[in-house]
Design a protein around this motif. Structure first.
Motif, short mmCIF file in Angstrom:
data_model
loop_
_atom_site.label_atom_id
_atom_site.label_comp_id
_atom_site.label_asym_id
_atom_site.label_seq_id
_atom_site.Cartn_x
_atom_site.Cartn_y
_atom_site.Cartn_z
N UNK A 53 0.89 -1.16 0.04
CA UNK A 53 0.02 0.03 0.13
C UNK A 53 0.95 1.30 -0.17
N UNK A 54 0.16 2.40 -0.02
CA UNK A 54 0.87 3.68 -0.16
C UNK A 54 1.87 3.99 1.01
N UNK A 55 1.35 3.70 2.14
CA UNK A 55 2.35 3.86 3.37
C UNK A 55 3.60 3.07 3.28
N UNK A 56 3.53 1.76 3.00
CA UNK A 56 4.51 0.79 2.73
C UNK A 56 5.54 1.33 1.66
N UNK A 57 4.96 1.68 0.55
CA UNK A 57 5.84 2.16 -0.45
C UNK A 57 6.60 3.34 0.09
N UNK A 58 5.64 4.10 0.67
CA UNK A 58 6.55 5.56 1.20
C UNK A 58 7.96 5.01 2.24
N UNK A 59 7.58 4.02 2.91
CA UNK A 59 8.51 3.49 3.83
C UNK A 59 9.87 2.97 3.22
N UNK A 60 9.48 2.25 2.01
CA UNK A 60 10.43 1.79 1.11
C UNK A 60 11.22 2.80 0.50
N UNK A 61 10.69 3.83 0.12
CA UNK A 61 11.28 4.74 -0.91
C UNK A 61 12.17 5.67 0.05
N UNK A 62 11.79 5.71 1.52
CA UNK A 62 12.71 6.43 2.41
C UNK A 62 14.13 5.49 2.88
#
Length: 386
Positions: A53-62
């Motif tokens: 999901x969006x939040x997990x993708x954000x964490x991966x990008x971080x």
């Protein structure tokens, strides 16, 4: 060879992302082929994966940022402090049994002797709150199996797990602890000394990243690894709702043999094991029951748990162990090398037949007595003693 720090760092960036877990890490590596490609992937590519999901993708990008690199380096320092290494399926030490799992771990963290991952093992599991009978059975059977050349595989929990690990080391054998938390954690805290012993004389492994706490959801999943590392699984004292049942289920799914120690019909801690016996598990009263079954499928460890035991005199029975329960001591004193009926043993010991039978079960588990057809029993000589 275990991953060098430079190769491990990008993988750790992903592994320590909150919410990623071993299954999602494996999915990422299968999709992109390397950690570097995952870190270079865009949000749209990552979000196209099921469950991302969006939040997990954000964490991966971080994780691809300088902050992500520093967090990975902190995790590397944690691994060094724990004396741990990391291996992937590309390493020769990675267990072949894991490669056949439907969801093999991509990354394994290990502290201890990695060569044990190639040693034939037997899983020993059971309740966290065993009776004295259960502890004795687990310790005796595990010690004998370890002396026969099998690595004792369990989950480092209190109770049956702890008794099995400790007995294997006490017997001069080896043991593997499969953890439901990070390699840097000790759980339960009262097993701290045991963790140290296993690191020194055995092996600790986990698929969970450094810092991962012992959350309840981790333990059922780690049990598939216990089953995979084992030629068969021995269950000692399991209630109706024991977590050990997960290990049994995984063992059956993997085509492994399931063994069970019988328990008193009045004990809630043995309802699960007794049910396993009704369902077809192999009944175990000595290590030889397991060794005979496993030798039948061609495994080349020691021929008998008694192989290194000193010869016993055929004419003079050995003295009773000092830690026998009172009823067991009375029945042991009444046993001879010649078969005796249970009624004769009751008369000689002054106990009720039901108490004699209960004591005989304890003596059988300690390889001090053996049963024969027609309710006949006799001393068992030349076997390992509990």
């Amino acid at each position: 060879m275990p991953l060098a720090p430079g190769a491990l760092e990008p993988v750790l960036r992903l592994a320590i992302v909150e919410g990623i877990g071993p299954a999602r890490l494996s999915a990422l590596m299968a999709r992109f082929g390397s950690a570097e490609r995952v870190l270079a992937a865009g949000a749209d590519e990552l979000g196209a994966l099921p469950g991302f999901g969006r939040e997990l993708v954000r964490r991966l990008r971080a994780a691809a940022t300088d902050e992500g690199r520093e967090r990975a380096r902190a995790a590397l320092a944690t691994l060094r402090k724990a004396g741990a290494a990391a291996i992937t399926p590309a390493d020769a030490a990675y267990p072949d049994a894991f490669r056949t799992l439907p969801d093999p771990p991509y990354l394994l963290f290990a502290a201890g002797n990695l060569e044990l991952l190639g040693t034939p093992g037997i899983g020993v599991v059971g309740t966290r709150s065993p009776t004295d009978y259960g502890v004795r059975a687990a310790a005796t059977l595990s010690g004998a199996l370890a002396r026969a050349g099998l690595a004792i595989v369990s989950g480092m929990a209190k109770g049956i797990d702890a008794a099995a690990h400790a007995a294997a080391l006490d017997a001069g054998g080896t043991t593997i602890g499969v953890l439901g938390h990070g390699i840097d954690r000790v759980y339960p805290p009262e097993n701290a000394r045991l963790f140290g012993r296993v690191r020194e004389g055995g092996l600790l492994i986990t698929e969970l990243a450094p810092g991962e706490e012992p959350n309840a959801g981790n333990f059922p999943r780690r049990n598939r690894l216990i089953a995979a590392l084992s030629l068969g699984v021995l269950v000692v004292e399991m209630g109706d709702r024991s977590g050990a049942q997960h290990t049994v289920t995984y063992a059956l799914e993997q085509g492994k043999e399931v063994f069970a120690v019988p328990g008193p019909i009045s004990s809630a801690r043995s309802t699960g094991t007794n049910q396993l016996l009704k369902d077809g598990a192999r009944l175990v009263t000595s290590a030889d029951d397991i060794l005979e079954e496993l030798r039948g499928v061609g495994h080349g460890f020691a021929a008998s748990s008694a192989a290194s035991a000193p010869p016993a005199s055929p004419d003079v029975p050995p003295p009773p162990p000092p830690d026998l329960a009172p009823d067991e001591a009375k029945v042991y004193a009444a046993l001879t090398a010649e078969p005796r009926h249970v009624d004769d043993l009751a008369a000689a010991s002054g106990l009720a037949p039901s108490n004699v039978l209960a004591a005989l079960l304890g003596l059988e588990l300690r390889d001090l007595a053996e049963s024969l057809p027609g309710k006949q029993y006799r001393l068992k000589s030349g076997s390992s003693r509990i």
